[in-house]
Design an enzyme around this catalytic site. Structure first.
Site, PDB file in Angstrom:
ATOM      1  CB  SER A  66      -0.940  -0.219   1.368  1.00 32.17           C
ATOM      2  OG  SER A  66      -0.171  -0.203   2.461  1.00 32.17           O
ATOM      3  CD  GLU A 203      -7.431  -5.699   1.408  1.00 29.67           C
ATOM      4  OE1 GLU A 203      -6.104  -5.992   1.598  1.00 29.67           O
ATOM      5  OE2 GLU A 203      -7.676  -4.490   0.946  1.00 29.67           O
TER       6      GLU A 203
HETATM    7  O1  KIV Z   1      -0.224  -3.561   1.440  1.00 29.18           O
HETATM    8  C1  KIV Z   1      -0.882  -3.436   2.778  1.00 29.18           C
HETATM    9  O2  KIV Z   1      -0.976  -2.405   3.240  1.00 29.18           O
HETATM   10  C2  KIV Z   1      -1.775  -4.596   3.257  1.00 29.18           C
HETATM   11  C3  KIV Z   1      -2.419  -4.650   4.099  1.00 29.18           C
HETATM   12  C4  KIV Z   1      -3.716  -3.571   4.240  1.00 29.18           C
HETATM   13  C5  KIV Z   1      -2.824  -5.774   4.629  1.00 29.18           C
HETATM   14  O3  KIV Z   1      -1.791  -5.496   2.022  1.00 29.18           O
END
Ligand code: KIV
Length: 301
Positions: A66, A203
């Site tokens: 992310s 998720e």
């Molecule tokens: O990339 C990320 O931050 C994630 C989490 C939200 C689990 O995969």
């Protein structure tokens, strides 16, 4: 760490990351489920955030891909590279003393074959100090999960809405809403556990499906938009503090709204600079008196 001059000097000084608390390990995370204790997990992408999470007692610091959306400004997580993930994992490593440090394997780092994927996972451990890696995908990742587990690289699996599959899924949509889709998630969950994953991110799936998976599995589930029954919860740091630009998903709870606060601080800085109020006497260093006199008299010559 202070950003202000210290009595000894005017440079910045890095503080130590160790607060004396007991290190969280992979077995600790698993035994939390056995004891019925909830697991807290937050994403971190840099040193100061890692320090804050550690000091607050967060169990798992996840360097999520992310990163690409909330820090690097990409439209989705697909462009994130190994080098970007390694760079940010190293920064978090320097700030984490207590939490388990998990690094997310970015898109393209595990699709080209199991050997290549293992080599990339090894880089996270060797070059960035990660203690585990996270991999998106269920049944299709079993061979990789097993190889990593055999080689003592703990794996956090991730199913449901897997953002790296955004094109295949047709967008960031809740998964597992039909009976067939819920069954497929349950199969994925059982399979990644059997392959050797030590935990599982769920998720954006219905709470009932997450509850059943959590009940059936021995390894802990970490939910994000998967209801309260999961063994732990994860949020993206920038969502939690109100610094993600864009619409928050339904599952986000904002624990702080830093954006107006920061905007105000930046506005005050700009006004002070343009109005000549910054720096003031308190933020200014002068020559020692005798040097100052010589300096000024030379200037007068
Ligand atoms: O990339 C990320 O931050 C994630 C989490 C939200 C689990 O995969």
């Amino acid at each position: 760490m202070s950003t202000h001059p210290t009595p000894q000097g005017s440079g910045r000084q890095a503080g130590s990351a160790n607060n004396g608390a007991k290190k969280v390990t992979v077995p600790d995370i698993i035994s939390k489920k056995t004891r019925g204790e909830k697991i807290s997990c937050l994403t971190a992408y840099d040193y100061p955030t890692a320090r804050l999470l550690d000091a607050a007692g967060v169990d798992i610091s996840l360097v999520g891909d992310s990163l690409g959306m909330v820090v690097l400004g990409y439209e989705n997580t697909l462009p994130v590279t190994m080098e970007e993930m390694l760079h940010h994992t190293r920064a978090v490593r320097r700030g984490v003393a207590r939490a388990l440090l998990v690094a997310d394997m970015p898109f393209g780092s595990f699709q080209l074959g199991v050997n290549d994927a293992v080599a990339n996972a090894v880089r996270f451990v060797k070059e960035a100090g990660a203690e585990a890696v996270k991999i998106e995908g269920g049944e299709k990742r079993l061979e990789l999960i097993a190889r990593l587990a055999e080689n003592d690289i703990p794996v956090m699996a991730h199913i449901g809405l897997t953002p790296q599959s955004v094109h295949a899924l047709g967008g960031f949509k809740v998964q597992g809403k039909t009976l067939a889709a819920a069954d497929a998630l349950l199969r994925d969950a059982r399979a990644v556990e059997a392959a050797g994953a030590f935990s599982l991110v769920l998720e954006s799936i219905p709470a009932e499906v997450a509850e059943r998976i959590t009940r059936e599995l021995k390894i802990p589930t970490i939910g994000i938009g998967a209801g309260p029954a999961c063994d732990g919860q994860v949020l993206v740091w920038h969502d939690l503090i109100g610094l993600s630009f864009g619409v928050d998903p339904k599952f986000v709870r904002r624990y702080a709204d830093l954006r107006p606060l920061l905007e105000q601080a930046i506005g005050r800085f700009v006004a002070d600079v343009t109005g000549g109020a910054f720096p003031g006497e308190a933020e200014t260093t002068h020559l020692p008196a005798e040097v100052r006199e010589q300096w000024q008299s030379r200037a007068r010559r």
